[in-house]
Design an enzyme around this catalytic site. Sequence first.
Site, mmCIF file in Angstrom:
data_model
loop_
_atom_site.group_PDB
_atom_site.id
_atom_site.type_symbol
_atom_site.label_atom_id
_atom_site.label_comp_id
_atom_site.label_asym_id
_atom_site.label_seq_id
_atom_site.Cartn_x
_atom_site.Cartn_y
_atom_site.Cartn_z
ATOM 1 N N LYS A 187 -13.569 73.109 16.048
ATOM 2 C CA LYS A 187 -13.783 72.923 14.619
ATOM 3 C C LYS A 187 -15.199 72.408 14.413
ATOM 4 C CE LYS A 187 -11.019 68.635 14.787
ATOM 5 N NZ LYS A 187 -10.274 68.681 16.053
ATOM 6 N N ASP B 124 -16.749 67.240 14.720
ATOM 7 C CA ASP B 124 -15.948 68.439 14.468
ATOM 8 C C ASP B 124 -15.048 68.315 13.242
ATOM 9 O OD1 ASP B 124 -14.279 66.659 15.728
ATOM 10 O OD2 ASP B 124 -13.622 68.020 17.317
ATOM 11 N N ARG B 125 -14.909 67.088 12.685
ATOM 12 C CA ARG B 125 -14.077 66.939 11.479
ATOM 13 C C ARG B 125 -14.950 66.772 10.245
ATOM 14 N NH1 ARG B 125 -8.864 63.224 12.576
ATOM 15 N NH2 ARG B 125 -8.265 64.215 14.522
ATOM 16 N N GLU C 197 -7.015 72.667 10.299
ATOM 17 C CA GLU C 197 -5.919 71.716 10.451
ATOM 18 C C GLU C 197 -6.002 70.697 9.320
ATOM 19 O OE1 GLU C 197 -4.834 70.956 14.907
ATOM 20 O OE2 GLU C 197 -6.937 70.470 14.631
ATOM 21 N N SER D 140 -13.540 61.337 19.966
ATOM 22 C CA SER D 140 -13.514 61.930 18.627
ATOM 23 C C SER D 140 -13.448 60.909 17.508
ATOM 24 C CB SER D 140 -12.344 62.902 18.564
ATOM 25 O OG SER D 140 -12.401 63.630 17.380
ATOM 26 N N HIS D 141 -12.345 60.933 16.755
ATOM 27 C CA HIS D 141 -12.218 60.086 15.567
ATOM 28 C C HIS D 141 -11.712 58.682 15.906
ATOM 29 C CE1 HIS D 141 -8.483 62.003 16.524
ATOM 30 N NE2 HIS D 141 -7.853 61.029 15.903
ATOM 31 N N ASP E 216 -16.662 63.174 11.733
ATOM 32 C CA ASP E 216 -16.089 62.187 12.651
ATOM 33 C C ASP E 216 -17.027 61.916 13.833
ATOM 34 O OD1 ASP E 216 -15.736 64.523 14.127
ATOM 35 O OD2 ASP E 216 -13.830 63.862 14.972
ATOM 36 N N LYS F 91 -13.457 65.608 26.758
ATOM 37 C CA LYS F 91 -12.875 66.921 26.466
ATOM 38 C C LYS F 91 -13.470 67.912 27.465
ATOM 39 C CE LYS F 91 -12.537 66.249 21.420
ATOM 40 N NZ LYS F 91 -12.964 66.757 20.103
ATOM 41 N N ASP G 169 -17.427 62.923 16.928
ATOM 42 C CA ASP G 169 -18.056 64.009 17.686
ATOM 43 C C ASP G 169 -18.426 65.203 16.820
ATOM 44 O OD1 ASP G 169 -15.318 64.461 17.321
ATOM 45 O OD2 ASP G 169 -15.197 65.783 19.069
HETATM 46 C C1 VG1 Z 1 -5.168 64.781 16.005
HETATM 47 C C2 VG1 Z 1 -5.000 65.735 14.849
HETATM 48 C C3 VG1 Z 1 -5.177 67.163 15.326
HETATM 49 C C4 VG1 Z 1 -6.544 67.325 16.011
HETATM 50 C C5 VG1 Z 1 -6.680 66.298 17.108
HETATM 51 C C6 VG1 Z 1 -8.059 66.322 17.734
HETATM 52 O O1 VG1 Z 1 -4.166 65.013 16.972
HETATM 53 O O2 VG1 Z 1 -3.744 65.579 14.244
HETATM 54 O O3 VG1 Z 1 -5.047 68.040 14.241
HETATM 55 O O4 VG1 Z 1 -6.676 68.605 16.549
HETATM 56 O O5 VG1 Z 1 -6.455 64.987 16.591
HETATM 57 O O6 VG1 Z 1 -9.043 66.063 16.778
HETATM 58 P P1 VG1 Z 1 -2.819 64.155 17.082
HETATM 59 O O7 VG1 Z 1 -2.104 64.703 18.289
HETATM 60 O O8 VG1 Z 1 -3.212 62.736 17.176
HETATM 61 O O9 VG1 Z 1 -2.075 64.394 15.804
HETATM 62 V V1 VG1 Z 1 -10.537 65.450 17.240
HETATM 63 O O10 VG1 Z 1 -11.489 65.481 15.962
HETATM 64 O O11 VG1 Z 1 -10.386 65.207 18.703
HETATM 65 O O12 VG1 Z 1 -11.326 66.491 18.151
HETATM 66 CO CO CO Z 2 -13.427 65.103 16.573
#
Ligand code: VG1
Ligand code: CO
Length: 539
Positions: free
Chosen positions: A375, A280-281, A362, A112-113, A276, A125, A278
Site C-alpha cells: 500500500k 504505506d498508510r 483495506e 509500521s503503525h 504511518d 518485513k 513506514d
Molecule cells: C493491521 C491492519 C491490516 C494491515 C496490517 C499491516 O493488521 O488491520 O489491514 O494490513 O495492520 O499494516 P492487524 O492484523 O493488526 O489487523 V502496516 O501499515 O504494517 O504495514
Molecule cells: Co505501515
Amino acid sequence: MIKTIQTKPYTDQKMGTAGLRKKSKVVMQEHYIENFVQSIFNVIGDLKGKTYVLGGDGRFYNDIAIQKIIKMAAANGVSKLIIGQNGFLSTPASSNIILKNKLDGGFVLSASHNPGGENGDFGIKYANQSGGQCPSSTSDKIYQQTLTISEFKIDDAPDIDLSKLGTQTLGAMQIEVIDPVKDYVEMMERIFDFSALKKLFSNGFTMRFDAMNAVTGPYAQRIFEDILGAAKGSVVNAVPLPDFGGLHPDPNLIYAQELVDLMFSEKAPDFGAANDGDGDRNMILGKKFFVTPSDSLAILTDYFDLIPAYKNGIFGVAKSAATSTAVSRVAEAHNIGYYEVPTGWKYFVNLMDSNRITFCGEESFGTGSSHIREKDGIWAVLFWLSIIAATGKSVEEITRDHWKKYGRSYYMRFDFEGIDTNVADKLMADLENKLPSLNNQQFGTYQVKEAAPFVYHDPVDGSDTKNGLIVKFTDGSRIVYRLSGTGSSGATLRIYLEKYDTTKLNENPLAMLQNLLEIALNIAEVKSRTGKQHADVIT
Ligand code: VG1
Ligand code: CO
C-alpha cells in the site's frame, strides 16, 4: 572475516499480518535479529547472485539492526545490497526499488503503525521478488527454521558508513547506498499529472501533511513543497525521529490528533493527510470532514480515468473482507473484477501479478495500486489531490457526491486491546462454533442472513486462508470479528461494523451503527469475557 556463531532458537519469531513485530526490548535480546535473518537466508538457500533492498522507517534500533543484516548478508554470500541513505526507506519506496531493478527481495525495518522507541516496537518485513511481502507458505517455513536454528554467519567487519551515496564493498558483496526519495518521486511523476497539481497549488490551494515524525517526511517535503509548490511548512513533523517524538504513527482520528484538531478548526486548510511509520498508510481529511478508508478506495476507483497511468482502463479492484463493501458497487458500475481477500497486503500480490486487479485497499487506512506491491500513503494523497484538481470540488463534496450516486456504507471499527490471549482465542473459537446457530435469527430489526468464517481461496496459487468471522444480515449490514496480527503483547479484538443506506446519507455513523454494535457485543459476549465495557480505540 566471516564467523559462524552458535545460537539458541527463540520460540516467538512467527510473522503476523505484516512481518515480525515485537517490543524493541525483545528484539534487542542476544542474537534475536540474527536468528530471524539467518532463518530467512536459510529458507532462500543459495544467495549467490542475489540482490536485496534494505532500509527502514528510522525507528529506534533501525541503525543497529541494519548493520547486523548487512554483515550477515555479506557472510551468507549475497551479491549486492541496495540501501537507503542513512538506513531510511519507506515500505512503498522499497517495493518500487525491488520491482524497478528486478531484485530478489528486500527487508523493511519497521513495525509500521506501532509506536517506536526503546519501550515501543520494532519489526522486519521481508519481501520476495514480487515486491510484496512473502506469502504464508514461505513465512511458515521461516518460522520452522527459527525453531531449530543453531548457528548464524556474520562478517566481523566494522560498521558500514551509510551516510555517503555510492558504491562500496564488504568482502565480495557490493553495497550501493541510494537516495531513498529519488526513485519514488520519479514513479509518482510517471503516474500522476504533476503539472495539474502544480496549478492547483499555484492557485492558492492549501494543505497540511503530517508525517508523524516518521519516514515520509523527506518524501512529502520533496513532492508537495519542493516540486508541487505547496507552501513551506505544509508538511509537519517531517523529520524522522527514533521514537517518532512520542507520537503513535498510526494515521487515524485518534492518533493523528494534532492534524485532526487543525482540520476541524476554523483555521483548517483545504486538505489534510497523514501517513504511518513506514509510509504505506494514509488518512484523508477535508475541512471539518473525514473520509473513511473504505470510502476512499471506492472514490479513487470511481475516478480512475482522471489519472494518466490508469486512463486507459483498470483491471479490477480488491479489498480485505473487513473493509466496507462501498467499492463493490463501483466495481459493478464500471463492470470490472472485484475480489475480497483476508486482511494483509500480501493477499493482493497474486491478484496484481495476474492482472486481475489494479487497485486495492483495506479499512485500516491502506490504499494502493499495482504500481508496487505494497500500500502507498503518498500515492493515495496525490490521487486525492488529482481528483480535487480535476473536479474543482472539495474533499467533502467529492465524498457526498459519491454517496448520492452509490449510497453510503456507514462503517466503523472497534478495537478491544490488551486482552489476555487465551481469553481472546477462546472468544473467537466459541463464537465460531456458535455461528451456524445464528442463521435466520432475528436481533431487533436485524435478521441474520449468513454467519460463517471468512475463507479465501487464492485463484492464482490455490491456497486457502481462513481469517475472521462474518455475520451478514438481510439488509446488507455486516459484522466482522478478527484478532489483530500486528500487536506485540496480548491480543486485540477488532469488530468491524457496516450498514448500507441509500436514503439516509448524512447521519452520524455511531448513531447509525449503535444497534449493530450492541448486537455484535452480545453475540460474542465481549463485555463479560473481556471485562471491557467499551472499545479502547474506535476508528
Ligand atoms: C493491521 C491492519 C491490516 C494491515 C496490517 C499491516 O493488521 O488491520 O489491514 O494490513 O495492520 O499494516 P492487524 O492484523 O493488526 O489487523 V502496516 O501499515 O504494517 O504495514
Ligand atoms: Co505501515
